[in-house]
Design a protein around this motif. Structure first.
Motif, PDB file in Angstrom:
ATOM      1  N   VAL A  66      -8.465   4.129   5.618  1.00 38.21           N
ATOM      2  CA  VAL A  66      -8.613   3.650   4.243  1.00 38.21           C
ATOM      3  C   VAL A  66      -7.386   2.866   3.774  1.00 38.21           C
ATOM      4  O   VAL A  66      -7.498   1.773   3.222  1.00 38.21           O
ATOM      5  N   ARG A  67      -6.211   3.454   3.972  1.00 34.05           N
ATOM      6  CA  ARG A  67      -4.978   2.839   3.522  1.00 34.05           C
ATOM      7  C   ARG A  67      -4.803   1.431   4.084  1.00 34.05           C
ATOM      8  O   ARG A  67      -4.429   0.501   3.371  1.00 34.05           O
ATOM      9  N   GLU A  68      -5.094   1.302   5.352  1.00 33.70           N
ATOM     10  CA  GLU A  68      -4.904   0.013   6.016  1.00 33.70           C
ATOM     11  C   GLU A  68      -5.890  -1.026   5.476  1.00 33.70           C
ATOM     12  O   GLU A  68      -5.521  -2.176   5.225  1.00 33.70           O
ATOM     13  N   VAL A  69      -7.129  -0.599   5.258  1.00 27.92           N
ATOM     14  CA  VAL A  69      -8.138  -1.505   4.704  1.00 27.92           C
ATOM     15  C   VAL A  69      -7.670  -2.039   3.352  1.00 27.92           C
ATOM     16  O   VAL A  69      -7.698  -3.238   3.092  1.00 27.92           O
ATOM     17  N   LEU A  70      -7.190  -1.109   2.500  1.00 30.78           N
ATOM     18  CA  LEU A  70      -6.805  -1.516   1.150  1.00 30.78           C
ATOM     19  C   LEU A  70      -5.588  -2.445   1.156  1.00 30.78           C
ATOM     20  O   LEU A  70      -5.499  -3.357   0.335  1.00 30.78           O
ATOM     21  N   ILE A  71      -4.671  -2.220   2.106  1.00 28.21           N
ATOM     22  CA  ILE A  71      -3.524  -3.129   2.235  1.00 28.21           C
ATOM     23  C   ILE A  71      -4.008  -4.542   2.570  1.00 28.21           C
ATOM     24  O   ILE A  71      -3.523  -5.530   2.030  1.00 28.21           O
ATOM     25  N   TRP A  72      -5.014  -4.624   3.449  1.00 31.52           N
ATOM     26  CA  TRP A  72      -5.533  -5.949   3.819  1.00 31.52           C
ATOM     27  C   TRP A  72      -6.271  -6.601   2.658  1.00 31.52           C
ATOM     28  O   TRP A  72      -6.219  -7.817   2.493  1.00 31.52           O
ATOM     29  N   VAL A  73      -6.947  -5.787   1.850  1.00 35.81           N
ATOM     30  CA  VAL A  73      -7.614  -6.331   0.658  1.00 35.81           C
ATOM     31  C   VAL A  73      -6.544  -6.882  -0.289  1.00 35.81           C
ATOM     32  O   VAL A  73      -6.658  -7.996  -0.818  1.00 35.81           O
ATOM     33  N   LEU A  74      -5.498  -6.094  -0.483  1.00 36.80           N
ATOM     34  CA  LEU A  74      -4.387  -6.515  -1.348  1.00 36.80           C
ATOM     35  C   LEU A  74      -3.769  -7.816  -0.835  1.00 36.80           C
ATOM     36  O   LEU A  74      -3.575  -8.777  -1.587  1.00 36.80           O
ATOM     37  N   PHE A  75      -3.512  -7.852   0.459  1.00 41.78           N
ATOM     38  CA  PHE A  75      -2.955  -9.039   1.097  1.00 41.78           C
ATOM     39  C   PHE A  75      -3.882 -10.242   0.868  1.00 41.78           C
ATOM     40  O   PHE A  75      -3.440 -11.333   0.536  1.00 41.78           O
ATOM     41  N   GLY A  76      -5.172 -10.000   1.007  1.00 46.58           N
ATOM     42  CA  GLY A  76      -6.153 -11.067   0.807  1.00 46.58           C
ATOM     43  C   GLY A  76      -6.117 -11.619  -0.612  1.00 46.58           C
ATOM     44  O   GLY A  76      -6.139 -12.832  -0.817  1.00 46.58           O
ATOM     45  N   ILE A  77      -6.046 -10.715  -1.608  1.00 42.02           N
ATOM     46  CA  ILE A  77      -6.018 -11.158  -3.008  1.00 42.02           C
ATOM     47  C   ILE A  77      -4.793 -12.043  -3.257  1.00 42.02           C
ATOM     48  O   ILE A  77      -4.893 -13.113  -3.866  1.00 42.02           O
ATOM     49  N   LEU A  78      -3.633 -11.617  -2.736  1.00 44.84           N
ATOM     50  CA  LEU A  78      -2.406 -12.421  -2.903  1.00 44.84           C
ATOM     51  C   LEU A  78      -2.558 -13.769  -2.199  1.00 44.84           C
ATOM     52  O   LEU A  78      -2.181 -14.804  -2.740  1.00 44.84           O
TER      53      LEU A  78
END
Ligand SMILES: [Zn+2]
Length: 252
Positions: A66-78
């Protein structure tokens, strides 16, 4: 290989299909066009948020923590923030430039080509996860592309293009989805381990389009009755994805 056929059909629907559909809607008068465009925007907002949170992200979480997925989502938004800023810089020569008002036709075409290429990548990635996910991602793309392209037609025609030219350039920029989607298919087929990361970034793209591009557009409408209708249409969009996700076991 079967997936490739689905992907190509979906890419054609999302690019050529939505351009042709919006092109044929141009026979409507301006008032109806704006109304329809506004409603599609709301439906698209709902399906995009729904596809991201009930389709793309859960699929990614079945493979990655989960944590890794959300980091990638965050990275994507930026990343999409920077990308949009960069495209805006390229597009605007004057100081008070707003997203929909830039009159330079070629820049709209290039900006859209980049956006459509990303949509193509998202479509290919989601079909490589499951056909169901691919279908509701494609629906989300078509729904937000139609109002987008209606807007582009308007801007291109206003900046001096004939209807024929506007149609041609819209098709040209839409075709980037086909190229990017097909390349993505072969790339992901070759490196399957990237798929869950691509799903997370794809989710970021959908969230970004819905929250940063479509919702500000919706807030230009302030009448109470229309605003309630907007919210209902967003709910319909979310509901369609919820029901299709639930019936295919994506919602547990
Ligand atoms: Zn799009």
């Amino acid at each position: 290989m079967n997936e490739l056929i689905y992907i190509i059909i979906a890419l054609l629907a999302a690019s050529v299909g939505s351009v042709m559909l919006s092109g044929s809607l141009l026979v409507l008068n301006q008032k109806w066009l704006e109304k329809l465009s506004g409603y599609l925007l709301c439906l698209a907002g709902g399906t995009l948020i729904g596809s991201a949170l009930m389709g793309l992200i859960p699929e990614s979480m079945e493979i990655l923590p989960v944590r890794e997925v959300l980091i990638w989502v965050l990275f994507g938004i930026l990343f999409f923030f920077l990308l949009e800023k960069f495209i805006l810089w390229r597009m605007c020569r004057d100081d008070n430039c707003k997203r929909q008002i830039h009159t330079a036709g070629p820049m709209i075409i290039i900006g859209d080509a980049v956006h459509n290429a990303i949509d193509g990548v998202v479509i290919a990635t989601s079909f490589m996860t499951s056909v169901e996910l691919g279908i509701f991602v494609t629906v989300s793309v078509v729904l937000h592309e139609i109002p987008q392209e209606l807007g582009d037609f308007g801007i291109l025609i206003k900046s001096g293009y004939s209807k024929k030219q506007a149609l041609f350039y819209n098709l040209l920029s839409a075709s980037s989805a086909i190229v990017a989607g097909t390349v993505t298919y072969f790339l992901l087929d070759f490196m399957e381990e990237i798929v869950p990361y691509a799903l997370a970034v794809a989710a970021a793209s959908f969230l970004y389009i819905a929250l940063a591009d479509l919702i500000p557009e919706m807030h230009k409408e302030t009448k109470a009755k229309e605003s309630i209708l907007q919210f209902l249409l967003i709910l319909v969009g979310v509901g369609v994805i919820f029901l299709s996700a639930a019936s295919h076991g994506h919602v547990h």
